[in-house]
Design a protein around this motif. Structure first.
Motif, PDB file in Angstrom:
ATOM      1  N   GLY A 135       0.794  -1.223   0.000  1.00  0.00           N
ATOM      2  CA  GLY A 135       0.000   0.000   0.000  1.00  0.00           C
ATOM      3  C   GLY A 135       0.827   1.274   0.000  1.00  0.00           C
ATOM      4  O   GLY A 135       2.042   1.268   0.218  1.00  0.00           O
ATOM      5  N   THR A 136       0.130   2.374  -0.225  1.00  0.00           N
ATOM      6  CA  THR A 136       0.779   3.677  -0.350  1.00  0.00           C
ATOM      7  C   THR A 136       1.466   4.115   0.934  1.00  0.00           C
ATOM      8  O   THR A 136       2.532   4.730   0.898  1.00  0.00           O
ATOM      9  CB  THR A 136      -0.270   4.740  -0.733  1.00  0.00           C
ATOM     10  OG1 THR A 136      -1.155   4.205  -1.698  1.00  0.00           O
ATOM     11  CG2 THR A 136       0.378   5.982  -1.277  1.00  0.00           C
TER      12      THR A 136
ATOM     13  N   LEU B 215       0.403   9.713  -9.339  1.00  0.00           N
ATOM     14  CA  LEU B 215       0.534   9.958  -7.911  1.00  0.00           C
ATOM     15  C   LEU B 215      -0.652   9.367  -7.165  1.00  0.00           C
ATOM     16  O   LEU B 215      -1.782   9.850  -7.304  1.00  0.00           O
ATOM     17  CB  LEU B 215       0.629  11.462  -7.633  1.00  0.00           C
ATOM     18  CG  LEU B 215       1.811  12.193  -8.296  1.00  0.00           C
ATOM     19  CD1 LEU B 215       1.758  13.671  -7.961  1.00  0.00           C
ATOM     20  CD2 LEU B 215       3.143  11.590  -7.860  1.00  0.00           C
ATOM     21  N   ALA B 216      -0.396   8.320  -6.401  1.00  0.00           N
ATOM     22  CA  ALA B 216      -1.422   7.791  -5.507  1.00  0.00           C
ATOM     23  C   ALA B 216      -1.750   8.854  -4.469  1.00  0.00           C
ATOM     24  O   ALA B 216      -0.974   9.792  -4.245  1.00  0.00           O
ATOM     25  CB  ALA B 216      -0.924   6.513  -4.843  1.00  0.00           C
TER      26      ALA B 216
ATOM     27  N   THR C 151      -7.168  -1.717  -8.628  1.00  0.00           N
ATOM     28  CA  THR C 151      -5.774  -1.562  -9.077  1.00  0.00           C
ATOM     29  C   THR C 151      -5.267  -0.180  -8.712  1.00  0.00           C
ATOM     30  O   THR C 151      -6.042   0.765  -8.528  1.00  0.00           O
ATOM     31  CB  THR C 151      -5.643  -1.783 -10.594  1.00  0.00           C
ATOM     32  OG1 THR C 151      -6.587  -0.948 -11.277  1.00  0.00           O
ATOM     33  CG2 THR C 151      -5.906  -3.236 -10.959  1.00  0.00           C
ATOM     34  N   ARG C 152      -3.932  -0.071  -8.619  1.00  0.00           N
ATOM     35  CA  ARG C 152      -3.281   1.198  -8.302  1.00  0.00           C
ATOM     36  C   ARG C 152      -2.013   1.353  -9.126  1.00  0.00           C
ATOM     37  O   ARG C 152      -1.351   0.370  -9.463  1.00  0.00           O
ATOM     38  CB  ARG C 152      -2.919   1.270  -6.807  1.00  0.00           C
ATOM     39  CG  ARG C 152      -4.107   1.474  -5.872  1.00  0.00           C
ATOM     40  CD  ARG C 152      -4.703   2.862  -6.035  1.00  0.00           C
ATOM     41  NE  ARG C 152      -5.746   3.131  -5.072  1.00  0.00           N
ATOM     42  CZ  ARG C 152      -7.026   2.878  -5.245  1.00  0.00           C
ATOM     43  NH1 ARG C 152      -7.425   2.268  -6.345  1.00  0.00           N
ATOM     44  NH2 ARG C 152      -7.920   3.204  -4.339  1.00  0.00           N
ATOM     45  N   ASP C 153      -1.667   2.602  -9.410  1.00  0.00           N
ATOM     46  CA  ASP C 153      -0.433   2.909 -10.134  1.00  0.00           C
ATOM     47  C   ASP C 153       0.712   3.054  -9.137  1.00  0.00           C
ATOM     48  O   ASP C 153       1.190   4.158  -8.846  1.00  0.00           O
ATOM     49  CB  ASP C 153      -0.602   4.197 -10.952  1.00  0.00           C
ATOM     50  CG  ASP C 153      -1.511   3.991 -12.151  1.00  0.00           C
ATOM     51  OD1 ASP C 153      -1.134   3.223 -13.039  1.00  0.00           O
ATOM     52  OD2 ASP C 153      -2.594   4.591 -12.176  1.00  0.00           O
ATOM     53  N   LEU C 154       1.141   1.938  -8.591  1.00  0.00           N
ATOM     54  CA  LEU C 154       2.234   1.888  -7.619  1.00  0.00           C
ATOM     55  C   LEU C 154       3.215   0.796  -8.045  1.00  0.00           C
ATOM     56  O   LEU C 154       2.932  -0.003  -8.936  1.00  0.00           O
ATOM     57  CB  LEU C 154       1.704   1.566  -6.215  1.00  0.00           C
ATOM     58  CG  LEU C 154       0.762   2.574  -5.556  1.00  0.00           C
ATOM     59  CD1 LEU C 154       0.129   1.967  -4.307  1.00  0.00           C
ATOM     60  CD2 LEU C 154       1.516   3.846  -5.198  1.00  0.00           C
TER      61      LEU C 154
ATOM     62  N   VAL D  83      -4.551  -2.218  -2.011  1.00  0.00           N
ATOM     63  CA  VAL D  83      -4.294  -2.967  -0.781  1.00  0.00           C
ATOM     64  C   VAL D  83      -5.577  -3.523  -0.153  1.00  0.00           C
ATOM     65  O   VAL D  83      -5.564  -4.576   0.484  1.00  0.00           O
ATOM     66  CB  VAL D  83      -3.506  -2.103   0.227  1.00  0.00           C
ATOM     67  CG1 VAL D  83      -4.350  -0.966   0.770  1.00  0.00           C
ATOM     68  CG2 VAL D  83      -2.932  -2.947   1.355  1.00  0.00           C
ATOM     69  N   TRP D  84      -6.737  -2.848  -0.371  1.00  0.00           N
ATOM     70  CA  TRP D  84      -7.969  -3.364   0.223  1.00  0.00           C
ATOM     71  C   TRP D  84      -8.532  -4.550  -0.541  1.00  0.00           C
ATOM     72  O   TRP D  84      -9.422  -5.251  -0.053  1.00  0.00           O
ATOM     73  CB  TRP D  84      -9.009  -2.252   0.371  1.00  0.00           C
ATOM     74  CG  TRP D  84      -8.775  -1.463   1.606  1.00  0.00           C
ATOM     75  CD1 TRP D  84      -8.253  -0.199   1.695  1.00  0.00           C
ATOM     76  CD2 TRP D  84      -9.003  -1.876   2.954  1.00  0.00           C
ATOM     77  NE1 TRP D  84      -8.156   0.181   3.009  1.00  0.00           N
ATOM     78  CE2 TRP D  84      -8.612  -0.816   3.797  1.00  0.00           C
ATOM     79  CE3 TRP D  84      -9.509  -3.047   3.518  1.00  0.00           C
ATOM     80  CZ2 TRP D  84      -8.709  -0.897   5.192  1.00  0.00           C
ATOM     81  CZ3 TRP D  84      -9.598  -3.117   4.902  1.00  0.00           C
ATOM     82  CH2 TRP D  84      -9.210  -2.053   5.721  1.00  0.00           C
TER      83      TRP D  84
END
Length: 313
Positions: free
Chosen positions: A83-84, A164-165, A264-267, A285-286
């Motif tokens: 996670g962020t 940017l998250a 989904t996330r841009d990480l 992450v969730w």
């Protein structure tokens, strides 16, 4: 009470023979089997008494009671590490996310050992088993048509070459004008914010000005599951297995109608998405963290499915 008095009067002879502890602990057909989990503590801080009192101590008490009753009892927990928040804390401390997680996982494990918490296994979510199980669940959802693709507008820092998250951007709150609001929430007025709503946004990494850019993401199609979920809830509510508070919150979600949920996330720090066009993204992450209960059990025993895919026992 009468039964307890009778057993106490007859003394130790009335007790069932003691069981030799299994390793690993597995469910046994026809006997009482109890799987206990405790909320996974997030890894970027030091545990405090609230963490232990809030969930760990009560779970530990019940685990000890279950073992004394002679039930086959498995008690698992572990650190939630993706996670962020992990990425931002690692940047603050000058560490890689992996180094940060290694450091805090060891610290968490030491504290729970000091308190003599009786976990059968205290694991973590950054393992090969987590990747394998999370990606398998994702593939099953994809094959059954429970995923959607859609475009989101996100802030992108061209200087850093990354989207940017929410916690990688700060700016002025659009509601109260607080100048140091985060991309997910304003700490002054407490309102939730979408990062693109911030006024005068700044990248926390280079202090540059990000631009709003469209990007593709994957969503869990919750509306498609709504009917089946409602039918299942009615059956379990009728059995009386839910607290009044849990029923109220769930009814509120269903009353307003379920919405597609981005997964989904841009990480870079997370479980990779195994799908062409999305391989530069990770799972939110969730979506990922609850699967940690399964993968932590899988790190304890390769027969983990006997606990998680065995409703009859």
């Amino acid at each position: 009470i009468a039964a307890a008095v009778d057993i106490w009067t007859r003394g130790p002879a009335a007790l069932p023979p003691p069981q030799e502890p299994q390793t690993p602990v597995l469910p046994v057909e026809g006997e009482r089997n109890v799987l206990i989990t405790s909320a996974l503590p997030y890894v970027n801080n030091v545990p405090h008494l609230g963490n232990i009192i809030g969930c760990v101590l009560s779970a530990d008490t019940f685990a000890r009671y279950s073992r004394l009753r002679g039930w086959h009892t498995l008690f698992v927990c572990g650190t939630d590490e993706y996670g962020t928040a992990t990425e931002t804390r690692a940047l603050q401390e000058g560490l890689s996310p992996r180094q940060l997680c290694d450091r805090y996982h060891a610290l968490h494990a030491d504290i729970y050992t000091w308190f003599n918490i009786s976990f059968d296994h205290f694991g973590r979510t950054t393992t090969p088993q987590q990747t394998r199980i999370a990606q398998d669940i994702f593939q099953r959802l994809l094959e059954r048509g429970f995923l959607l693709q859609d475009t989101l507008e996100q802030l992108r820092c061209e200087s850093c070459g990354r989207y940017l998250a929410d916690r990688f951007v700060e700016g002025t709150c659009p509601f109260c004008g607080y100048a140091e609001a985060r991309g997910d929430q304003c700490d002054k007025c407490g309102k939730l914010i979408n990062a693109v709503e911030l006024k005068n946004p700044q990248c926390k990494l280079c202090q540059g000005t990000p631009v709003v850019t469209p990007t593709q993401h994957l969503f869990l199609d919750l509306p498609k599951l709504e009917g089946r979920l409602e039918a299942w809830l009615e059956r379990t509510w009728a059995a009386g297995e839910w607290t009044a508070n849990a029923r109220h919150i769930t009814r509120t979600w269903l009353r307003d109608g379920l919405k597609p949920r981005c997964i989904t996330r841009d990480l870079t720090w997370g479980t990779p998405v195994p799908l062409d066009g999305f391989r530069d993204k990770v799972f939110y992450v969730w979506f990922d963290a609850p699967i940690g209960y399964l993968s932590i059990t899988a790190n304890y025993t390769d027969q983990w499915e006997k606990w998680w895919k065995n409703p009859q026992q």
